[in-house]
Scaffold this active site. Structure first.
Site, PDB file in Angstrom:
ATOM      1  N   ASP A  27       0.830  -1.204   0.000  1.00  0.00           N
ATOM      2  CA  ASP A  27       0.000   0.000   0.000  1.00  0.00           C
ATOM      3  C   ASP A  27       0.862   1.251   0.000  1.00  0.00           C
ATOM      4  OD1 ASP A  27      -2.390  -1.443   0.036  1.00  0.00           O
ATOM      5  OD2 ASP A  27      -2.190  -1.759   2.180  1.00  0.00           O
ATOM      6  N   ASP A  79      15.880  21.703  -3.296  1.00  0.00           N
ATOM      7  CA  ASP A  79      14.976  20.839  -4.073  1.00  0.00           C
ATOM      8  C   ASP A  79      15.499  20.588  -5.490  1.00  0.00           C
ATOM      9  OD1 ASP A  79      12.806  19.768  -5.458  1.00  0.00           O
ATOM     10  OD2 ASP A  79      11.468  21.471  -5.097  1.00  0.00           O
ATOM     11  N   HIS A 102       7.636  22.690  -8.770  1.00  0.00           N
ATOM     12  CA  HIS A 102       9.061  22.696  -8.435  1.00  0.00           C
ATOM     13  C   HIS A 102       9.847  23.658  -9.326  1.00  0.00           C
ATOM     14  CE1 HIS A 102       8.814  19.231  -5.711  1.00  0.00           C
ATOM     15  NE2 HIS A 102       7.872  18.799  -6.529  1.00  0.00           N
TER      16      HIS A 102
END
Lengths: 561, 561
Positions: free
Chosen positions: A56, A202, A375
């Protein structure tokens, strides 16, 4: 003493230890150590990879924090995406219930998850606002606003004697965000002026040239599609993308359409965002699903989930004619306002084809401008590097190639080559004014969640699952006399997922092979259970390989008599 | 008489019956019927969908041609891609060994496949050249040149009393193809002038605006990357893309690099293409793999497969440090000169990340211009429509949404709405000057090939495979007395892919549940084998759902005593 990875470091150094998200998309979690204390940033989950059938979700393995929880001064969540908060309910106890800090929406979404896990009573959640300072043990922390595809995102800055440690979280430099709250370049510049020991930034979109488009650009696409639509408009997007949802609602209002909401997470997240004041849907615009069927189709807009082609989602059920509450009709318009996430393309393609079969017109990423990324692209990453001027740089949040490219970008921007490093999960790094020092890798990894089980499905079970999935299963039942190895029962062969038995006599032939093999076996061998299992397996493997060129999982069961 | 789908049609009509490729990518196969005779165009395979674990490949179900093979006048192959020729070895016998027509390269590739299947002796293959006319029974056929991502592609035109039937095959309008043989617009214009009853045209890229770039554009990318490369250059591309390979070789020659070839299909296809004169690699440029290791890295270019991240491919083995013949070294350059085929993105991403981990620099579709498509974009499709001026139009070769969009494009170009139709596999269509007439759908579909088995794995086996893959398997062994239902053996529980047994006592608990259930059962029920199986399954299903929220496949085996 074994290397727990937490050997002492000098007072003028910090250690960072990525526990997830470096070299993968998902599982974001970072530990920062300073003066003997620990601070955690994010605690995310990951959706399963193709080699994990039936799983899951996946959470980080934090066993290397065992025995260290007394030193944890807090867990800061940068924003409310699942890959940053989703593992909190599973790991909070293991981490010793540290106080969790985050913006109101982030904690609102987390609260909902903790309730589901019946953990809300035990958790200590503290709301923080952009530019708020927090003293968490030795950590002087400041959070700052970042724009992203979810509202209320934050970056984290930690003041140390050697300079700031800046972690961008997930961000873009949207200059016209829907809530007018752009990434706080002013604070980033100030950190840069004051001196930044380490920047972690990032890396998701480092392969994209130029600038990522503003979230507002999507409104233009909606303004082109929705007014022309003759039937119902169904918009599927990520339920956490509150700004996107807000823009859809605004277009609905402008076109005089009522808004109905379907899909578990869409219902939950819009409720939370409205309660917290992040989402404005006028009461007279929002209608219940059961009222929607009575409205003329051109007065109706449905907000829903399923943009990734998820099997149980509302949109997929609509496409398969299985959503009775509000079926699709020919002439309806469907907008998939989302990215095609790698790995989901086949499911999304299937969804789109079925929507067309229902007679709907469909708009999606590859044909219309109905999605923008959350992003930063290359030019934005460069601006941050140039404002922050870090002494040292570690790319975070990306697959390995993204990290490599982001590292190259930073070197190209003038960060000395030896002060830039590509770190993978479990690799501790000591950072000081003198530079970077890598330490041996610790055991970290991924813990699989299947149903209610956490960690009770391992690599071996996955291997068996894949083996049976690819080749099917043959069970062989057999009992032999413990005295002389004479067959007392069987061999009886059963198969699942191997071959349609009415199509072939292969199992009969296989059974005879086993009989022949047993007949030629010395009694003292046949009575040894393990040997017998090995020989049965070997015999059948060879037989199936020779005849049908397949390798089913063979499960010999030697019955005890 | 049952509807076999081949009821008589008027002499002034043709019937087309798509057997594959309409509503899917792959399996291309079309039957054309005229004056009681049949002509087949293409006979392709498909690679398995995610819901078909373990399946090697998929072929069309041609059972509706049973009893009709005496009427088949030939099978024309438009080009040598697997999705157009790959099913020939599996279906040739079923089709009654019709004569197969194709260009020299197409038949060269097919010959290789037929050899592998030991069928070459029985097959009748006839080479055709562009603009060659063939009289096949009632069918007056002309093939014409089309440019595509494989050399030597053809389209098919069939002359009938009502006008031409034109089937484009796969094509693009490359004005500067590497072999200087563009799509034959002159012939297309001539058909248009003479009158075209029906056009069937490639829909793959109908979502792409503008024009598809020329194959020659890729050379520019190679010319930028290869001369700058310091180590070995490895180029992975589709082994059938002879023009691409030719351009790679030219760049290697220009840079003074020797060319080594690895990968089964790359070795085979370059050999065939060289023998037939389609590929020019000077003898002194081509070297054996075993010589390659002795060359300086910057003198070496490797041509190979694996651009889709295929597990057993050379490039993936290189990335995993498992290709001893020629390991990657830091500083090497890898070019994936190919499309990211939907469904393969995860595997390709994994490959790219591992290549970076080896220290290679990697160029690929999303970051460099190292690939162009072989299919026509919107403006090209419009040009063909406007040259051919068809009375009727049926889009072919595409997923459902592509067919819908191509149909819209044709209507937008002035083909009357009722003379354009979206056909799916198995839907016969009768075409005449009066227009289109759809007939009831026939049974067609997909036949699965697994190892040497063709059609012996069906939907039920796939369901079991997926079930076990997602949830694991629990086997329950049990024997009860036929007299009083007393337990004589077991219940014994075994599992695979369900749970790591050392982590939990769940199977023990489950065993006790079965015991309790049996204890409460009336003896007359317990002795009925089927009832017993049902009850055991029900009991365990409930127990696992309640405790771990999982649904393993439960396989009760009641032993006969």
């Amino acid at each position: 003493m074994p290397n727990t990875g937490w050997g002492e470091i000098p007072a003028d150094a910090v250690r960072i230890l990525p526990l997830g998200g470096l070299g993968e998309i998902g599982l974001n979690m970072m530990a920062v150590e300073y003066l003997g204390e620990l601070l955690l940033i994010d605690c995310g989950l990951m959706f399963p990879e193709p080699y994990m059938p039936g799983i899951d979700l996946v959470i980080p393995d934090v066993s290397c924090l065992e025995g260290q929880t007394g030193r944890i001064r807090g867990l800061i969540l940068t924003h409310g995406h699942e890959d940053h908060i989703g593992a909190v309910p599973f790991l909070l106890a293991k981490l010793g219930f540290p106080t969790v800090y985050g913006s109101p929406l982030t904690l609102g979404l987390l609260r909902h998850r903790l309730e589901e896990h019946e953990l809300l009573g035990q958790a200590s959640l503290v709301e923080v606002q952009p530019r708020q300072a927090l003293d968490l043990g030795v950590f002087h922390v400041e959070v700052f606003r970042v724009a992203h595809s979810i509202v209320d995102g934050l970056g984290v800055a930690i003041r140390t004697a050697m300079g700031w440690i800046v972690h961008t979280g997930d961000f873009k430099l949207d200059q016209t965000p829907v809530d007018d709250q752009p990434t706080d370049l002013v604070r980033l510049a100030a950190y840069g002026e004051q001196g930044v020991l380490l920047l972690m930034s990032d890396s998701t979109n480092v392969e994209k040239k130029g600038f990522t488009l503003s979230e507002r650009e999507v409104a233009a696409a909606f303004a082109e599609i929705v007014p022309r639509a003759k039937g119902m408009v169904a918009v599927a997007t990520f339920s956490s993308n509150i700004h996107r949802i807000q823009q859809v609602v605004q277009e609905a209002v402008r076109c005089g359409r009522k808004v109905a909401i379907a899909g578990r997470s869409m219902v939950a997240n819009t409720r939370i965002a409205r309660e917290l004041g992040y989402l404005d849907i006028p009461d007279d615009v929002l209608i219940e699903l059961r009222q929607a069927r009575d409205l003329p189709r051109h007065r109706l807009l449905l907000l829903t989930t399923g943009s990734q082609g998820e099997a149980q989602s509302t949109l997929v059920r609509m496409a398969m004619e299985e959503f009775r509450a509000l079926p699709l009709e020919p002439g309806d318009t469907v907008i998939l306002s989302s990215k095609f996430i790698p790995g989901n393309e086949k499911a999304i393609n299937r969804l789109i084809n079925h929507l067309y079969r229902r007679g709907a017109e469909v708009f999606y990423e590859t044909t219309s401008e109905v999605h923008v990324s959350g992003h930063a692209s290359q030019e934005e990453l460069k601006i941050v590097l140039s404002l922050v001027c870090p002494q040292n740089f570690v790319p975070v949040h990306g697959e390995y190639r993204h990290l490599v490219r982001h590292a190259e970008l930073a070197r190209g921007m003038g960060v000395p080559a030896e002060r830039v490093t590509v770190l993978e999960n479990g690799c501790p790094l000591v950072v000081s004014a003198a530079g970077l020092s890598r330490e041996p890798r610790l055991e970290t990894g991924r813990v699989l969640v299947d149903g209610r089980g956490v960690g009770d499905v391992g690599l071996m079970e996955l291997r068996d699952r894949r083996h049976i999935a690819n080749h099917g299963l043959v069970v062989v039942l057999l009992a032999v006399s413990p005295v002389d190895g004479r067959i007392l029962y069987g061999p009886e062969l059963l198969s699942r997922g191997f071959v349609a038995e009415e199509e072939t006599d292969i199992l009969d032939l296989a059974r005879r092979q086993v009989c022949d093999m047993l007949a030629g076996m010395a009694p003292e061998t046949a009575t040894e259970q393990e040997t017998l299992e090995v020989e049965v397996r070997k015999c059948l493997r060879r037989f199936f390989n020779r005849t049908v060129e397949r390798r089913p999982l063979i499960l010999p069961i030697i019955l005890e008599q």
